[in-house]
Structure formats: C-alpha cells, structure tokens
Design a protein around this motif. Structure first.
Motif, short mmCIF file in Angstrom:
data_model
loop_
_atom_site.label_atom_id
_atom_site.label_comp_id
_atom_site.label_asym_id
_atom_site.label_seq_id
_atom_site.Cartn_x
_atom_site.Cartn_y
_atom_site.Cartn_z
N ILE A 43 0.86 -1.18 0.00
CA ILE A 43 0.00 0.00 0.00
C ILE A 43 0.89 1.23 0.00
O ILE A 43 1.83 1.33 0.79
N GLN B 109 -8.33 -3.65 6.36
CA GLN B 109 -9.56 -3.75 5.58
C GLN B 109 -9.31 -4.38 4.21
O GLN B 109 -10.06 -5.27 3.79
N VAL B 110 -8.27 -3.94 3.51
CA VAL B 110 -8.04 -4.36 2.13
C VAL B 110 -7.52 -5.79 2.06
O VAL B 110 -8.00 -6.60 1.27
N TYR B 111 -6.55 -6.13 2.89
CA TYR B 111 -5.91 -7.43 2.77
C TYR B 111 -6.53 -8.46 3.73
O TYR B 111 -7.06 -9.49 3.30
N LYS C 20 -3.74 5.50 9.28
CA LYS C 20 -4.53 5.27 8.07
C LYS C 20 -4.06 4.02 7.33
O LYS C 20 -4.87 3.24 6.83
N LEU C 21 -2.73 3.84 7.25
CA LEU C 21 -2.21 2.69 6.53
C LEU C 21 -2.54 1.38 7.24
O LEU C 21 -2.83 0.37 6.60
N ASN D 25 -5.15 0.81 9.10
CA ASN D 25 -6.57 0.55 8.86
C ASN D 25 -6.80 0.02 7.45
O ASN D 25 -7.59 -0.91 7.24
N SER D 26 -6.11 0.60 6.47
CA SER D 26 -6.24 0.13 5.09
C SER D 26 -5.74 -1.29 4.95
O SER D 26 -6.34 -2.12 4.26
N ARG E 48 0.72 5.49 -0.05
CA ARG E 48 -0.12 6.67 0.10
C ARG E 48 0.75 7.92 0.20
O ARG E 48 1.90 7.87 0.63
#
Length: 237
Positions: free
Chosen positions: A176, A211-213, A204-205, A207-208, A178
């Motif tokens: 990821i 959620q994403v992986y 933020k990273l 949380n991403s 950003r």
C-alpha cells in the motif's frame, strides 16, 4: 562546612556568587565541597576551536580550566587534565548532538552541554545534562514564522506465508502506497510537524491494511468455505 551550607541556603540568589567566593577565601580547604554542593548561575564560554559555546560547571572543571564537550579541550589549556575514556567520549559526543535537538524543540534555542565521566569505582559512569536559556535574547533560537509545505510518501509492504498441517499452505502479499500533503505552521517546529504527519499516516495505513488485505481475505475464505452450521438443540420443556 555545615555552617557554610546553612549560610548559603539563606543568601539571596543574586548574592550567591559573591557569598560563595567569600566562603572559598575563608575556607580554602573546603573549596571543592562548596563548589560541588552550591548551585550557581550557569556561566558560558566559547570554544574557539569550533566556534560553539559551552556551559561551565563543576563537572567539566579541572583546577581553573573548563573542558569543552565539543572539542574535548580545556580552556585555558591545562596539562595533566582529566578526560573521559574513548568509549565515554564517543557517547558524550552523541549525547550532545541528541540533547541539542531536545533543547531546540522544547526551549526554542539556548545553550546545552552534556558531560560524562567515570564514577569513583570505575564500574559505571555519571552524566550531567545542562541547559541555559537567556530570555532577554529574543532573537536567539527563535523559530521561523509562517508555514511550510510538507509532502509525506509512505509505503507498507506485506508478506505473509504459512505452511503447516492445520492451515495448509497459504501466501498473502501486497503493498500500500499513500501520499499526504499538508501546510503547517513552522512555529511548532519541523520535527513536531513531521512526527504528527507520520503518526496520522501510520494509523490510516494500518486501517487500510486491515480492511483491504486481511478483511477481504477473510471474506473470501468465509465465502468459499462457509463455517459449518451449528445446530442448537433445546431441552424438552
């Protein structure tokens, strides 16, 4: 000595230097004890070899000379002077560099000095951290005004692999990336601003990433292999 210390505790701080000098003249055999136990206003001397000021105190004094933490030389020069060991000297240099950053962040300038020396048993070491801030010098150490533009680019790389009997072979990888742009006041200091941005971006990273992986992987696994239905049997009423 006890009477001398009692007198110093009752002296007005503005007159402590004069009183201490008078006591040293009266009690020269107690001069070392007086200098080490009586707190005085910190004095500053310039190290001509590197052009930096350093603080004078009992812990960098030998006779009537003072050792600079920057050049490790005595001012004025002194023969057969005491110096820290090579290992302590390396640590002293690093401590002065780090403490200078601390001084600028918390006191917005001033003068700092760190001194290290071996203890009496030679089994450890002692450290002295000093800061002197002259409030009358309004321009000294003052941070800049206005704002600065910061651009932060952060990347998290994920690599997760399992290979055991219970879960079998599984591999999950990805990344990821950003970017964040912010205009912040310089008055808070660059390190403070950058630290705030890094902390916010890290949250933020994470949380991403969750959620994403991990979230999507769990959703796909549950879809392909739904958990067995649990049948609950209630006892006969």
């Amino acid at each position: 000595m006890e009477a001398a210390m009692g007198l110093m505790r009752r002296i007005h701080p503005k007159q402590s230097e004069t009183a201490l000098s008078a006591l040293i003249n009266l009690l020269p055999h107690h001069s070392s004890d007086l200098l080490s136990q009586v707190d005085q206003a910190l004095q500053v001397l310039c190290d001509v070899d590197c052009g930096k000021e350093f603080i004078l105190c009992e812990y960098n004094r030998d006779a009537d000379s003072y050792r600079s933490p920057w050049s490790n030389k005595y001012h004025p020069p002194l023969e057969d002077a005491l110096y820290p060991s090579l290992e302590l000297r390396k640590l002293e240099i690093e401590a002065n560099e780090v403490f200078a950053v601390y001084r600028d962040q918390y006191y917005e300038g001033g003068i700092s000095s760190v001194y290290l020396w071996e203890d009496d048993d030679n089994e450890g070491f002692v450290a002295c951290f000093l800061i002197k801030k002259d409030g009358s010098k309004t321009g000294h150490g003052r941070r800049e005004e206005g704002t600065a533009h910061y651009c932060l680019t952060s990347t998290i790389m994920l690599s997760l692999t399992t290979n055991d009997e219970s879960s079998g072979t599984f591999s999950l990888s990805g990344s990821i990336r950003r970017q964040m742009n912010m205009d912040l006041a310089i008055a808070d200091g660059h390190l403070c601003n950058m630290g705030r941005m890094i902390e916010e971006m890290e949250g933020k990273l994470r949380n991403s990433l969750d959620q994403v992986y991990f979230g999507k992987t769990k959703e796909m696994v549950c879809t392909l292999r739904p958990p067995a239905e649990v049948v609950m049997r209630l006892p006969n009423s």
